[in-house]
Scaffold this motif. Sequence first.
Motif, PDB file in Angstrom:
ATOM      1  N   VAL A  22       9.369  -4.143 -12.961  1.00 38.88           N
ATOM      2  CA  VAL A  22      10.360  -4.425 -11.918  1.00 38.88           C
ATOM      3  C   VAL A  22      11.627  -3.580 -12.137  1.00 38.88           C
ATOM      4  O   VAL A  22      12.255  -3.113 -11.186  1.00 38.88           O
ATOM      5  CB  VAL A  22      10.703  -5.938 -11.886  1.00 38.88           C
ATOM      6  N   MET A  42       7.978   7.835 -10.432  1.00 39.31           N
ATOM      7  CA  MET A  42       7.768   6.389 -10.567  1.00 39.31           C
ATOM      8  C   MET A  42       6.461   6.023 -11.269  1.00 39.31           C
ATOM      9  O   MET A  42       6.084   4.855 -11.332  1.00 39.31           O
ATOM     10  CB  MET A  42       7.779   5.756  -9.175  1.00 39.31           C
ATOM     11  N   HIS A  45       6.124   2.912 -13.395  1.00 40.17           N
ATOM     12  CA  HIS A  45       6.129   1.663 -12.621  1.00 40.17           C
ATOM     13  C   HIS A  45       4.708   1.288 -12.198  1.00 40.17           C
ATOM     14  O   HIS A  45       4.308   0.128 -12.297  1.00 40.17           O
ATOM     15  CB  HIS A  45       7.025   1.852 -11.388  1.00 40.17           C
ATOM     16  N   GLY A  49       2.569  -1.995 -13.558  1.00 41.54           N
ATOM     17  CA  GLY A  49       2.007  -2.956 -12.593  1.00 41.54           C
ATOM     18  C   GLY A  49       0.532  -3.230 -12.884  1.00 41.54           C
ATOM     19  O   GLY A  49       0.101  -4.380 -12.953  1.00 41.54           O
ATOM     20  N   GLN A  90       0.029  -7.328  -4.427  1.00 45.06           N
ATOM     21  CA  GLN A  90       1.203  -6.500  -4.702  1.00 45.06           C
ATOM     22  C   GLN A  90       0.778  -5.066  -5.051  1.00 45.06           C
ATOM     23  O   GLN A  90       1.409  -4.103  -4.625  1.00 45.06           O
ATOM     24  CB  GLN A  90       2.002  -7.128  -5.863  1.00 45.06           C
ATOM     25  N   GLY A  94       1.618  -1.657  -3.147  1.00 46.10           N
ATOM     26  CA  GLY A  94       2.175  -0.548  -3.933  1.00 46.10           C
ATOM     27  C   GLY A  94       1.417   0.744  -3.679  1.00 46.10           C
ATOM     28  O   GLY A  94       2.014   1.816  -3.555  1.00 46.10           O
ATOM     29  N   LEU A  95       0.073   0.642  -3.585  1.00 44.83           N
ATOM     30  CA  LEU A  95      -0.735   1.840  -3.336  1.00 44.83           C
ATOM     31  C   LEU A  95      -0.384   2.460  -1.982  1.00 44.83           C
ATOM     32  O   LEU A  95      -0.340   3.681  -1.840  1.00 44.83           O
ATOM     33  CB  LEU A  95      -2.227   1.491  -3.399  1.00 44.83           C
ATOM     34  N   ARG A  98       2.889   4.387  -2.277  1.00 45.08           N
ATOM     35  CA  ARG A  98       2.825   5.662  -3.022  1.00 45.08           C
ATOM     36  C   ARG A  98       2.679   6.855  -2.093  1.00 45.08           C
ATOM     37  O   ARG A  98       2.974   7.973  -2.479  1.00 45.08           O
ATOM     38  CB  ARG A  98       1.620   5.654  -3.974  1.00 45.08           C
ATOM     39  N   ARG A 105       7.222   2.445   5.664  1.00 49.10           N
ATOM     40  CA  ARG A 105       7.856   2.286   4.345  1.00 49.10           C
ATOM     41  C   ARG A 105       8.870   1.150   4.311  1.00 49.10           C
ATOM     42  O   ARG A 105       8.884   0.340   3.393  1.00 49.10           O
ATOM     43  CB  ARG A 105       8.494   3.610   3.910  1.00 49.10           C
TER      44      ARG A 105
HETATM   45  C1  HEM Z   1       3.332  -6.390 -10.791  1.00 49.81           C
HETATM   46  C2  HEM Z   1       3.320  -5.419  -9.949  1.00 49.81           C
HETATM   47  C3  HEM Z   1       4.525  -4.824  -9.226  1.00 49.81           C
HETATM   48  C4  HEM Z   1       5.788  -5.308  -8.995  1.00 49.81           C
HETATM   49  C5  HEM Z   1       6.364  -6.645  -9.417  1.00 49.81           C
HETATM   50  C6  HEM Z   1       6.501  -4.292  -8.245  1.00 49.81           C
HETATM   51  C7  HEM Z   1       7.836  -4.393  -7.815  1.00 49.81           C
HETATM   52  C8  HEM Z   1       8.543  -3.397  -7.182  1.00 49.81           C
HETATM   53  C9  HEM Z   1       9.944  -3.468  -6.795  1.00 49.81           C
HETATM   54  C10 HEM Z   1      10.862  -4.652  -7.056  1.00 49.81           C
HETATM   55  C11 HEM Z   1      10.265  -2.306  -6.168  1.00 49.81           C
HETATM   56  C12 HEM Z   1      11.622  -1.929  -5.560  1.00 49.81           C
HETATM   57  C13 HEM Z   1      11.600  -2.357  -4.097  1.00 49.81           C
HETATM   58  C14 HEM Z   1      12.835  -1.920  -3.345  1.00 49.81           C
HETATM   59  O1  HEM Z   1      13.466  -0.945  -3.715  1.00 49.81           O
HETATM   60  O2  HEM Z   1      13.157  -2.547  -2.355  1.00 49.81           O
HETATM   61  C15 HEM Z   1       9.073  -1.476  -6.165  1.00 49.81           C
HETATM   62  C16 HEM Z   1       9.002  -0.211  -5.630  1.00 49.81           C
HETATM   63  C17 HEM Z   1       7.838   0.515  -5.546  1.00 49.81           C
HETATM   64  N1  HEM Z   1       6.601   0.151  -6.009  1.00 49.81           N
HETATM   65 FE1  HEM Z   1       6.135  -1.519  -7.008  1.00 49.81          FE
HETATM   66  N2  HEM Z   1       5.664  -3.231  -8.032  1.00 49.81           N
HETATM   67  C18 HEM Z   1       4.457  -3.508  -8.633  1.00 49.81           C
HETATM   68  C19 HEM Z   1       3.344  -2.705  -8.687  1.00 49.81           C
HETATM   69  C20 HEM Z   1       3.236  -1.492  -8.054  1.00 49.81           C
HETATM   70  C21 HEM Z   1       2.073  -0.642  -8.076  1.00 49.81           C
HETATM   71  C22 HEM Z   1       0.792  -0.960  -8.864  1.00 49.81           C
HETATM   72  C23 HEM Z   1       2.363   0.437  -7.321  1.00 49.81           C
HETATM   73  C24 HEM Z   1       1.526   1.634  -6.981  1.00 49.81           C
HETATM   74  C25 HEM Z   1       0.294   1.803  -7.323  1.00 49.81           C
HETATM   75  C26 HEM Z   1       3.709   0.287  -6.835  1.00 49.81           C
HETATM   76  C27 HEM Z   1       4.370   1.192  -6.029  1.00 49.81           C
HETATM   77  C28 HEM Z   1       5.709   1.151  -5.723  1.00 49.81           C
HETATM   78  C29 HEM Z   1       6.404   2.227  -5.019  1.00 49.81           C
HETATM   79  C30 HEM Z   1       5.774   3.522  -4.512  1.00 49.81           C
HETATM   80  C31 HEM Z   1       7.743   1.829  -4.906  1.00 49.81           C
HETATM   81  C32 HEM Z   1       8.885   2.640  -4.278  1.00 49.81           C
HETATM   82  C33 HEM Z   1       8.909   2.389  -2.782  1.00 49.81           C
HETATM   83  C34 HEM Z   1      10.075   3.130  -2.141  1.00 49.81           C
HETATM   84  O3  HEM Z   1      11.201   3.005  -2.602  1.00 49.81           O
HETATM   85  O4  HEM Z   1       9.826   3.812  -1.161  1.00 49.81           O
HETATM   86  N3  HEM Z   1       4.217  -0.893  -7.297  1.00 49.81           N
HETATM   87  N4  HEM Z   1       8.048  -2.157  -6.777  1.00 49.81           N
END
Ligand code: HEM
Length: 132
Positions: A22, A42, A45, A49, A90, A94-95, A98, A105
């Motif tokens: 996070v 990223m 991250h 996850g 989640q 996230g995928l 990406r 978005r």
């Molecule tokens: C336990 C799993 C996960 C949690 C708790 C989590 C949480 C978060 C949080 C809090 C943000 C910031 C959101 C914002 O700025 O408003 C974020 C951004 C992001 N996450 Fe995750 N995430 C997880 C898993 C993943 C996975 C596995 C991927 C990709 C395979 C992913 C891809 C992304 C991407 C690409 C962003 C940036 C999005 C942007 O700013 O355009 N996340 N995530």
Amino acid sequence: MNDYLQCALSGWAGALLFGSGVAMPYLFQRSPGAKLPYLRRMWPHYWLGYLAFFFSLGHAWFAMRSGNMRGMNLSGVWITTVALVVILWQISVGLLLRDPAQSKRHALRRLHLWTMALVAGLIVVHVVLNRP
Ligand code: HEM
């Protein structure tokens, strides 16, 4: 290592991985001077996850393998099962995020953020209800 220790260690490792995952988007904030684009920087991250999910799955496996569920708060067990499914959800959101060309978005980021808050809440309730 006994069942209790395996269960406890995998559970806390899962929570730690979740928490560090996070923190990443806020540490890697879009900065104009960076060499690589934000979505490529990223990668930790993404891996945190995936690992958070696998450690949580392992934690559930160790808890059930011990076969000693008697006296355990069942609501807590259900809550953590829901949390596991929500983490999978989640990961799929996230995928989608990406993809640099993702047209939805804004909506997906909000969904990803609120899902994180939901999972964090479920983890806290699970720890409170199922602590030894
Ligand atoms: C336990 C799993 C996960 C949690 C708790 C989590 C949480 C978060 C949080 C809090 C943000 C910031 C959101 C914002 O700025 O408003 C974020 C951004 C992001 N996450 Fe995750 N995430 C997880 C898993 C993943 C996975 C596995 C991927 C990709 C395979 C992913 C891809 C992304 C991407 C690409 C962003 C940036 C999005 C942007 O700013 O355009 N996340 N995530």
